[in-house]
Scaffold this active site. Structure first.
Site, PDB file in Angstrom:
ATOM      1  N   ASP A   8    -135.697 -62.118 143.485  1.00  0.00           N
ATOM      2  CA  ASP A   8    -136.180 -63.459 143.777  1.00  0.00           C
ATOM      3  C   ASP A   8    -135.083 -64.206 144.551  1.00  0.00           C
ATOM      4  OD1 ASP A   8    -137.798 -65.837 143.540  1.00  0.00           O
ATOM      5  OD2 ASP A   8    -136.430 -66.480 141.956  1.00  0.00           O
ATOM      6  N   ASP A  10    -134.766 -68.246 145.194  1.00  0.00           N
ATOM      7  CA  ASP A  10    -134.321 -69.522 144.637  1.00  0.00           C
ATOM      8  C   ASP A  10    -134.085 -69.399 143.132  1.00  0.00           C
ATOM      9  OD1 ASP A  10    -135.016 -70.086 147.207  1.00  0.00           O
ATOM     10  OD2 ASP A  10    -136.630 -71.494 146.730  1.00  0.00           O
TER      11      ASP A  10
END
Length: 357
Positions: A8, A10
């Site tokens: 991922d 953020d």
């Protein structure tokens, strides 16, 4: 085959701001320890793929131009440190769209699921949200939730790199009998303070030497029938520790066979050991005192014999000196110091011509 770490963006590679949009350069901040961890994983053969949900990216509320600049700078910084990404996969839908390409959906994974060169057994997913773990579950790979203030989680980047790159040799053994309950946890590839509680303070101190001077994390918790005798607690602790060593070592690839001689004031102790799979213990030494602290000296060689029996260890232990306390402690330290290089992995070859240990 190549393992892939899906990551991922953020909150995982870069810190997530309060408005959940990194749409300005001044918002770009890297998560602690991410670069050293990715370098370690790169050197272990991993490739990296970013998989990120960017709510409404390209809309008036989140223009693409605001996203692209900080994102490109992030990628350039990673590349300057030797880290490149095989792919950057972005879903731009809103949560209410329920798009199959939005994590935890795996609609963006079609090409990867058809790629037979991927080592899925070693692959993983790192993210900061439960949806990232669900994404990992949908791919049938290991998931790691990074620890953050917003969403909790248990992992940090050094721990993730250790878990994936080192194939850590970890064991947990629970040994319960009518006389004792022993739990041993160890990690041969991580140094740490030993946590020992057997109800016998001097024995605890001796076991601490094994973890400290052996260079590995060790946790031993023991409850025994000490109101009757120390024998069962000391013997069963040796058996449980030996079993944990055997389980953590696995097929013993890359380990060595070593000895160590250790002086302690007037005392000299020597330990020569071999994880041969054929347990054998030879002890040369004498104790004048019946016990040192709360530990009967007759149980010192008995502990080592139990350890050898359960771990498949061949150990020759010699000690001479005048002070029995020094002699007992030197025995434990000599064993630990011989264990340190013996447990260290050097390559992947088996230290035998027989094909198995």
């Amino acid at each position: 085959m190549t393992p892939i770490l899906f990551i991922d963006r953020d909150g995982t590679l870069i810190e997530e701001p309060s408005d959940f949009q990194i749409d300005a350069y001044e918002k770009l901040r890297f998560v602690p320890q991410v670069i050293p961890a990715l370098l370690k994983l790169r050197d272990a053969g991993y490739q990296f793929v970013i998989v990120t949900n960017q709510d409404g990216l390209g809309s008036d509320s989140y223009p693409r131009a605001s996203f692209d600049g900080p994102n490109e700078l992030m990628l350039q910084i990673f590349e300057s440190q030797g880290i490149t990404f095989r792919d950057v996969l972005i879903d731009c839908s809103w949560p209410q769209d329920n798009a199959p390409t939005r994590k935890p959906g795996i609609g963006l994974m079609t090409a990867y699921l058809q790629d037979r060169s991927i080592d899925w057994a070693r692959s993983g997913m790192v993210g900061d949200r439960i949806t990232d773990l669900q994404f990992a579950e949908n791919l049938n790979i290991r998931g790691f939730q990074l620890r953050t203030e917003q969403f909790g989680g248990e992992w940090d980047w050094p721990g993730i790199a250790h878990a994936l790159a080192d194939a850590p040799r970890i064991a947990v053994v629970q040994r319960d009998t009518k006389e004792t309950k022993i739990r041993v946890e160890l990690d041969l590839d991580r140094a740490g303070d030993a946590r020992i509680d057997t109800g016998l303070p001097f024995f605890d101190h001796m076991l601490e030497q094994i973890g400290k001077h052996g260079g590995f994390a060790l946790d031993i918790q023991a409850e025994g029938d000490l109101h009757i005798d120390e024998h069962h607690t000391i013997e069963d602790t040796g058996l449980a520790l030996g079993q944990a060593l055997r389980e953590a070592l696995g097929d013993k690839r890359g380990i060595g066979r070593y000895g160590f001689t250790l002086p302690m004031d007037e005392t000299l102790a020597s330990a020569a050991l071999d994880f041969s799979g054929r347990p054998y213990f030879v002890f040369e030494g004498e104790f004048k005192r019946e016990r040192v602290g709360d530990m009967p000296t007759e149980l010192v060689p008995h502990f080592f014999r139990s350890l050898c029996d359960a771990s498949g260890l061949n150990l020759n232990l010699q000690v001479r000196g005048d002070n029995d306390h020094h002699k007992v402690e030197a025995c434990f330290k000599a064993l630990a110091r011989a264990l340190r290089p013996a447990l260290a992995r050097q390559g992947t070859a088996l230290p035998t011509t027989k094909g198995a240990l």
